[in-house]
Design an enzyme around this catalytic site. Structure first.
Site, PDB file in Angstrom:
ATOM      1  N   CYS A  57       0.805  -1.213   0.000  1.00  0.00           N
ATOM      2  CA  CYS A  57       0.000   0.000   0.000  1.00  0.00           C
ATOM      3  C   CYS A  57       0.837   1.262   0.000  1.00  0.00           C
ATOM      4  O   CYS A  57       2.047   1.238   0.196  1.00  0.00           O
ATOM      5  CB  CYS A  57      -0.890   0.047   1.252  1.00  0.00           C
ATOM      6  SG  CYS A  57      -1.913  -1.398   1.494  1.00  0.00           S
ATOM      7  N   GLY A 111      -0.066   0.749  -5.219  1.00  0.00           N
ATOM      8  CA  GLY A 111      -1.305  -0.025  -5.131  1.00  0.00           C
ATOM      9  C   GLY A 111      -2.318   0.489  -6.119  1.00  0.00           C
ATOM     10  O   GLY A 111      -2.590   1.683  -6.156  1.00  0.00           O
ATOM     11  N   ASN A 123       0.163   0.428   5.829  1.00  0.00           N
ATOM     12  CA  ASN A 123       1.030  -0.168   4.815  1.00  0.00           C
ATOM     13  C   ASN A 123       1.891  -1.217   5.495  1.00  0.00           C
ATOM     14  O   ASN A 123       2.629  -0.905   6.428  1.00  0.00           O
ATOM     15  CB  ASN A 123       1.909   0.922   4.180  1.00  0.00           C
ATOM     16  CG  ASN A 123       2.960   0.344   3.254  1.00  0.00           C
ATOM     17  OD1 ASN A 123       2.779  -0.722   2.685  1.00  0.00           O
ATOM     18  ND2 ASN A 123       4.061   1.059   3.093  1.00  0.00           N
ATOM     19  N   GLY A 124       1.781  -2.476   5.056  1.00  0.00           N
ATOM     20  CA  GLY A 124       2.599  -3.529   5.650  1.00  0.00           C
ATOM     21  C   GLY A 124       1.793  -4.796   5.878  1.00  0.00           C
ATOM     22  O   GLY A 124       0.716  -4.974   5.311  1.00  0.00           O
ATOM     23  N   CYS A 153      13.001  -2.951   4.009  1.00  0.00           N
ATOM     24  CA  CYS A 153      12.812  -3.842   2.855  1.00  0.00           C
ATOM     25  C   CYS A 153      13.708  -3.383   1.711  1.00  0.00           C
ATOM     26  O   CYS A 153      13.569  -2.254   1.215  1.00  0.00           O
ATOM     27  CB  CYS A 153      11.355  -3.834   2.424  1.00  0.00           C
ATOM     28  SG  CYS A 153      11.050  -4.825   0.945  1.00  0.00           S
ATOM     29  N   TYR A 176      12.830  -1.743  -6.356  1.00  0.00           N
ATOM     30  CA  TYR A 176      11.640  -1.802  -7.201  1.00  0.00           C
ATOM     31  C   TYR A 176      10.458  -0.959  -6.746  1.00  0.00           C
ATOM     32  O   TYR A 176       9.866  -0.234  -7.541  1.00  0.00           O
ATOM     33  CB  TYR A 176      11.198  -3.268  -7.327  1.00  0.00           C
ATOM     34  CG  TYR A 176       9.936  -3.486  -8.123  1.00  0.00           C
ATOM     35  CD1 TYR A 176       9.946  -3.383  -9.511  1.00  0.00           C
ATOM     36  CD2 TYR A 176       8.733  -3.780  -7.492  1.00  0.00           C
ATOM     37  CE1 TYR A 176       8.783  -3.578 -10.257  1.00  0.00           C
ATOM     38  CE2 TYR A 176       7.570  -3.974  -8.224  1.00  0.00           C
ATOM     39  CZ  TYR A 176       7.598  -3.873  -9.601  1.00  0.00           C
ATOM     40  OH  TYR A 176       6.456  -4.059 -10.331  1.00  0.00           O
ATOM     41  N   SER A 220      11.082  -0.677 -13.990  1.00  0.00           N
ATOM     42  CA  SER A 220      11.994  -0.862 -12.867  1.00  0.00           C
ATOM     43  C   SER A 220      13.415  -1.200 -13.284  1.00  0.00           C
ATOM     44  O   SER A 220      14.358  -1.000 -12.527  1.00  0.00           O
ATOM     45  CB  SER A 220      11.465  -1.956 -11.939  1.00  0.00           C
ATOM     46  OG  SER A 220      11.224  -3.135 -12.674  1.00  0.00           O
ATOM     47  N   ASP A 261      16.775  -6.424 -15.539  1.00  0.00           N
ATOM     48  CA  ASP A 261      15.478  -6.424 -14.867  1.00  0.00           C
ATOM     49  C   ASP A 261      15.715  -6.460 -13.367  1.00  0.00           C
ATOM     50  O   ASP A 261      16.831  -6.753 -12.905  1.00  0.00           O
ATOM     51  CB  ASP A 261      14.633  -7.612 -15.322  1.00  0.00           C
ATOM     52  CG  ASP A 261      13.136  -7.371 -15.138  1.00  0.00           C
ATOM     53  OD1 ASP A 261      12.766  -6.310 -14.584  1.00  0.00           O
ATOM     54  OD2 ASP A 261      12.337  -8.223 -15.553  1.00  0.00           O
ATOM     55  N   ASP A 262      14.657  -6.163 -12.583  1.00  0.00           N
ATOM     56  CA  ASP A 262      14.830  -6.071 -11.132  1.00  0.00           C
ATOM     57  C   ASP A 262      14.815  -7.424 -10.436  1.00  0.00           C
ATOM     58  O   ASP A 262      15.405  -7.583  -9.367  1.00  0.00           O
ATOM     59  CB  ASP A 262      13.743  -5.174 -10.525  1.00  0.00           C
ATOM     60  CG  ASP A 262      12.350  -5.748 -10.735  1.00  0.00           C
ATOM     61  OD1 ASP A 262      11.877  -6.508  -9.881  1.00  0.00           O
ATOM     62  OD2 ASP A 262      11.747  -5.458 -11.787  1.00  0.00           O
ATOM     63  N   CYS A 318       8.219 -14.141   1.598  1.00  0.00           N
ATOM     64  CA  CYS A 318       8.212 -12.950   2.449  1.00  0.00           C
ATOM     65  C   CYS A 318       6.936 -12.937   3.280  1.00  0.00           C
ATOM     66  O   CYS A 318       5.861 -13.285   2.784  1.00  0.00           O
ATOM     67  CB  CYS A 318       8.298 -11.689   1.584  1.00  0.00           C
ATOM     68  SG  CYS A 318       8.162 -10.153   2.547  1.00  0.00           S
ATOM     69  N   CYS A 378      16.461  -5.766   5.227  1.00  0.00           N
ATOM     70  CA  CYS A 378      15.980  -7.143   5.314  1.00  0.00           C
ATOM     71  C   CYS A 378      16.332  -7.863   4.017  1.00  0.00           C
ATOM     72  O   CYS A 378      16.003  -7.378   2.929  1.00  0.00           O
ATOM     73  CB  CYS A 378      14.472  -7.172   5.535  1.00  0.00           C
ATOM     74  SG  CYS A 378      13.770  -8.846   5.563  1.00  0.00           S
TER      75      CYS A 378
END
Length: 488
Positions: free
Chosen positions: A25, A53, A131-132, A270, A276, A317, A379-380, A416, A465
């Site tokens: 989000c 989002g 968000n999370g 993160c 990305y 990205s 690419d990512d 994840c 992370c």
């Protein structure tokens, strides 16, 4: 964790053509202390955060000088489709408000699960955007249900709102209630909360998700990214620290509670915010996202050089990392793909009986740019590998003589649990496969990933992370994978 399913993090099973990563989000909040209307500013802030989002969005506002009444609207779809001029006019009396854009990593993609959540409780009305992703959702849900809670949604955000409301009944201030709730929550969360006359923001102690503070004249702003501040003409003040609670009251005073903060070395941002998720014009704790991606490309050249005629990025990205590779290598950077910018996540997917693929609907190769050339494609990430294989084939069909793939992240090996939809191991192409095997599967001439030990250069030393790459989770994950248990 072998064999776990990924359902919770998705609005439904992800198709083979749709393997790009998503994050949950974007949140936005603003408090105009001069009493000015904020609905339009929230609208433009959410437009700037639309990349975080695209499934649903919402705005909630209140007038701090009037009765404790919240005006809100939530809809499915994109921000510019969900809100009309009349919608914003109906909310123009509000000088304090919060907004939200959602991608459903947890919970069905329905209007009921859209945010912000508006809660009427003992102390008044509260609106919250989250968000999370929490990892102790089942335990908290069970505890609340035993005490009489009746849930209207299937998202963990509602659990957070209930916990804050419950704590507020016993504590003197809403920020005290937020701190008490934080002590019981485990996982990733950045929250923006609107109480009758306060705007509150907080981040989990590990700092998984970003949250920044801005100011425009006599208005204070909280947002997921600095690009949203730029869009409404606000200036960056600082980031909310991991574990910090900030409160802005009607006098314009900003207070901070750092009782939940943990030592810096335990923090765990993160890494995919840098690779990305975040918009390239944003800054994460004063680290330029664009610079991070250029760095990723430079590292890929330093560690995995290859002779070629052209460096290209997979939009959007991969573009900045491709530029970084080109600058470091001296190989020209070019455009190899035309992207259909009007295709969203929810477009009608081609059926198996048709020959079109989702990738070809979204991307097409420029034959004039790649024909007869050796191509380095940046690419990512590679998740399942299906899309990467289709893009490599697309370049070959356009006349590329060689296609060398470079990925600006390490191979995904683990799921994840903190709001990124990395699926279970058995759905990851890198699980139990070597880089050479993956290279053959996607049809590339060579393949290299960013090395895990070099990821810290992307965050410029801030703790990150890396659990989806090495399985070392900053918080112990659930012993039983509950991601498919609650269709949230």
């Amino acid at each position: 964790m072998k064999g776990r399913q990924m359902n919770l993090y998705m609005s439904g099973p992800k198709t083979q053509d749709e393997e790009v990563l998503h994050e949950e989000c974007g949140v936005f909040g603003i408090y105009d202390l001069d009493g000015g209307s904020v609905a339009q500013s929230i609208y433009y802030g959410l437009l700037a955060l639309q990349h975080r989002g695209q499934e649903s969005c919402g705005i909630a506002v209140t007038d701090t000088a009037g009765p404790n009444k919240v005006y809100s609207k939530k809809e499915m779809g994109l921000v510019n489709e969900a809100f009309t001029r009349s919608d914003l006019k109906a909310m123009e009396q509000g000088n304090l408000g919060v907004g939200h854009v959602r991608y459903s990593t947890a919970g069905n993609s329905t209007r009921e699960n859209a945010q912000p959540l508006v809660i009427n409780y003992y102390k008044g009305t509260m609106a919250m955007a989250h968000n999370g992703n929490l990892i102790n959702t089942p335990q908290l849900r069970k505890m609340l249900a035993k005490n009489g809670a009746i849930f209207q949604t299937t998202i963990d955000s509602e659990i957070i709102a209930y916990m804050i409301a419950r704590e507020r009944a016993e504590l003197p201030t809403v920020e005290d209630a937020v701190a008490a709730a934080m002590r019981k929550m485990q996982g990733a969360y950045s929250l923006v909360i609107m109480s009758p006359r306060k705007l509150i923001g907080c981040r989990d102690p590990y700092g998984f998700r970003p949250l920044v503070i801005g100011r425009r004249g006599n208005a204070w702003v909280l947002a997921s990214e600095t690009c949203a501040l730029d869009t409404i003409g606000a200036v960056y003040v600082r980031d909310v620290e991991p574990g910090e609670i900030v409160t802005i009251n009607q006098k314009g005073e900003i207070s901070s509670d750092k009782s939940m903060c943990i030592p810096k070395e335990r923090q765990a941002r993160c890494i995919f915010e840098y690779i990305y998720f975040a918009r390239p014009d944003s800054y994460l704790e004063q680290v330029s996202v664009y610079r991070s991606r250029l760095t990723a490309g430079r590292i890929l050249f330093e560690d995995s050089p290859v002779e070629a005629d052209l460096v290209v990025g997979v939009p959007e990205s991969g573009n900045a990392a491709a530029q970084g590779f080109a600058l470091a290598s001296g190989i020209p950077y070019g455009t190899a793909f035309v992207k259909n910018s009007y295709i969203g996540r929810t477009f009608i997917k081609p059926s198996q009986s048709t020959r079109e693929s989702s990738v070809h609907v979204k991307l097409n190769a420029l034959k004039e740019a790649v024909a007869g050339k050796r191509i380095i494609m940046i690419d990512d990430s590679i998740v399942r590998g299906t899309t990467s294989g289709q893009i490599v084939k697309m370049l070959r069909d356009a006349g590329a003589t060689e296609v060398h793939v470079r990925i600006s992240s390490p191979p995904f090996l683990h799921p994840c649990y903190f709001g990124t939809d990395v699926p279970s191991e058995d759905q990851l192409i890198a699980h139990n496969r070597s880089v050479d095997e993956i290279c053959r599967l996607i049809g590339a001439d060579s393949l290299a990933f960013l090395k895990e030990e070099r990821l810290i250069e992307l965050s410029e030393g801030l703790p990150i992370c890396k659990a989806c790459f090495n399985g070392s989770y900053p918080i112990k994950p659930p012993e039983e994978d509950i991601r498919g248990e609650f269709e949230k």
